[in-house]
Design a protein around this motif. Structure first.
Motif, short mmCIF file in Angstrom:
data_model
loop_
_atom_site.label_atom_id
_atom_site.label_comp_id
_atom_site.label_asym_id
_atom_site.label_seq_id
_atom_site.Cartn_x
_atom_site.Cartn_y
_atom_site.Cartn_z
N VAL A 68 0.84 -1.20 0.00
CA VAL A 68 0.00 0.00 0.00
C VAL A 68 0.88 1.26 0.00
O VAL A 68 0.65 2.20 -0.77
CB VAL A 68 -0.97 -0.01 1.20
CG1 VAL A 68 -1.64 1.34 1.37
CG2 VAL A 68 -2.00 -1.11 1.03
N VAL A 69 1.89 1.27 0.87
CA VAL A 69 2.79 2.42 0.93
C VAL A 69 3.55 2.58 -0.39
O VAL A 69 3.67 3.68 -0.92
CB VAL A 69 3.76 2.29 2.13
CG1 VAL A 69 4.87 3.32 2.05
CG2 VAL A 69 2.99 2.42 3.42
N ALA A 70 4.06 1.49 -0.91
CA ALA A 70 4.82 1.55 -2.17
C ALA A 70 3.93 2.04 -3.31
O ALA A 70 4.35 2.85 -4.13
CB ALA A 70 5.41 0.18 -2.49
N GLY A 71 2.69 1.56 -3.36
CA GLY A 71 1.77 2.01 -4.40
C GLY A 71 1.48 3.49 -4.31
O GLY A 71 1.42 4.19 -5.32
N VAL A 78 7.53 9.22 -6.69
CA VAL A 78 8.73 9.25 -5.87
C VAL A 78 9.78 8.36 -6.54
O VAL A 78 9.43 7.33 -7.12
CB VAL A 78 8.40 8.75 -4.44
CG1 VAL A 78 9.64 8.61 -3.59
CG2 VAL A 78 7.39 9.67 -3.79
N PRO A 79 11.07 8.72 -6.50
CA PRO A 79 12.10 7.86 -7.10
C PRO A 79 12.04 6.43 -6.54
O PRO A 79 11.77 6.21 -5.35
CB PRO A 79 13.41 8.55 -6.70
CG PRO A 79 13.03 9.98 -6.54
CD PRO A 79 11.64 9.98 -5.99
N ILE A 81 14.10 4.06 -5.71
CA ILE A 81 14.91 3.61 -4.57
C ILE A 81 14.24 4.00 -3.26
O ILE A 81 14.25 3.24 -2.28
CB ILE A 81 16.36 4.15 -4.65
CG1 ILE A 81 17.23 3.54 -3.55
CG2 ILE A 81 16.39 5.66 -4.57
CD1 ILE A 81 17.49 2.08 -3.72
N PHE A 82 13.60 5.17 -3.21
CA PHE A 82 12.90 5.59 -2.01
C PHE A 82 11.62 4.77 -1.79
O PHE A 82 11.22 4.52 -0.65
CB PHE A 82 12.58 7.08 -2.06
CG PHE A 82 13.82 7.93 -2.06
CD1 PHE A 82 14.76 7.85 -1.05
CD2 PHE A 82 14.06 8.81 -3.10
CE1 PHE A 82 15.90 8.62 -1.04
CE2 PHE A 82 15.20 9.60 -3.12
CZ PHE A 82 16.13 9.49 -2.09
N VAL A 83 10.99 4.36 -2.87
CA VAL A 83 9.80 3.50 -2.77
C VAL A 83 10.19 2.17 -2.13
O VAL A 83 9.53 1.68 -1.22
CB VAL A 83 9.16 3.29 -4.15
CG1 VAL A 83 8.06 2.24 -4.08
CG2 VAL A 83 8.63 4.59 -4.71
N VAL A 84 11.28 1.59 -2.60
CA VAL A 84 11.75 0.31 -2.06
C VAL A 84 12.14 0.45 -0.60
O VAL A 84 11.77 -0.38 0.24
CB VAL A 84 12.93 -0.23 -2.90
CG1 VAL A 84 13.55 -1.45 -2.25
CG2 VAL A 84 12.48 -0.54 -4.32
N LEU A 85 12.88 1.49 -0.29
CA LEU A 85 13.29 1.70 1.10
C LEU A 85 12.09 1.94 2.02
O LEU A 85 12.02 1.38 3.12
CB LEU A 85 14.27 2.88 1.19
CG LEU A 85 15.65 2.64 0.58
CD1 LEU A 85 16.46 3.93 0.58
CD2 LEU A 85 16.38 1.55 1.33
N ALA A 86 11.14 2.73 1.58
CA ALA A 86 9.95 2.99 2.39
C ALA A 86 9.15 1.71 2.60
O ALA A 86 8.66 1.45 3.71
CB ALA A 86 9.09 4.07 1.75
N GLY A 87 9.03 0.91 1.56
CA GLY A 87 8.32 -0.37 1.70
C GLY A 87 9.00 -1.28 2.70
O GLY A 87 8.33 -1.93 3.52
#
Length: 99
Positions: A68-71, A78-79, A81-87
């Motif tokens: 959900v957060v990544a989506g 958002v770039p 790499i930040f999506v992956v890190l946030a997930g």
């Protein structure tokens, strides 16, 4: 279930290969659209299968919160790499809380 995913992956891959081998005038716009939609639908199916299932059960755990957060971040452009890190951070936080 995994054999279905493998079969679907091979089917989509064969469409991609055929797209490169067959002249564009034979495929046309409709064939190109079908190949593009098959790829997207297979990716969506794989995300759902890996994100919301365990064995043969439907589960809502840290993976669901992470997706959900990544989506949401991807929708905000958002770039990656930040999506992956946030997930990863969200999944770790949810697991730390015991869900």
């Amino acid at each position: 279930m995994i054999s279905t995913v493998i079969f679907a992956s091979l089917a989509v891959y064969s469409w991609k290969i055929l797209g490169f081998l067959i002249p564009d005038r034979l495929i046309g716009e409709r064939g190109r659209l079908i190949a593009e939609r098959m790829t997207v639908s297979l990716l969506a199916a794989l995300v759902m299968l890996q994100g919301f299932s365990s064995q043969s059960d439907l589960v809502l755990d840290a993976r669901a919160a992470s997706l959900v957060v990544a989506g949401a971040l991807l929708a905000l452009r958002v770039p990656y790499i930040f999506v992956v890190l946030a997930g990863a951070v969200v999944a770790a936080g949810v697991r730390l809380l015991g869900f």
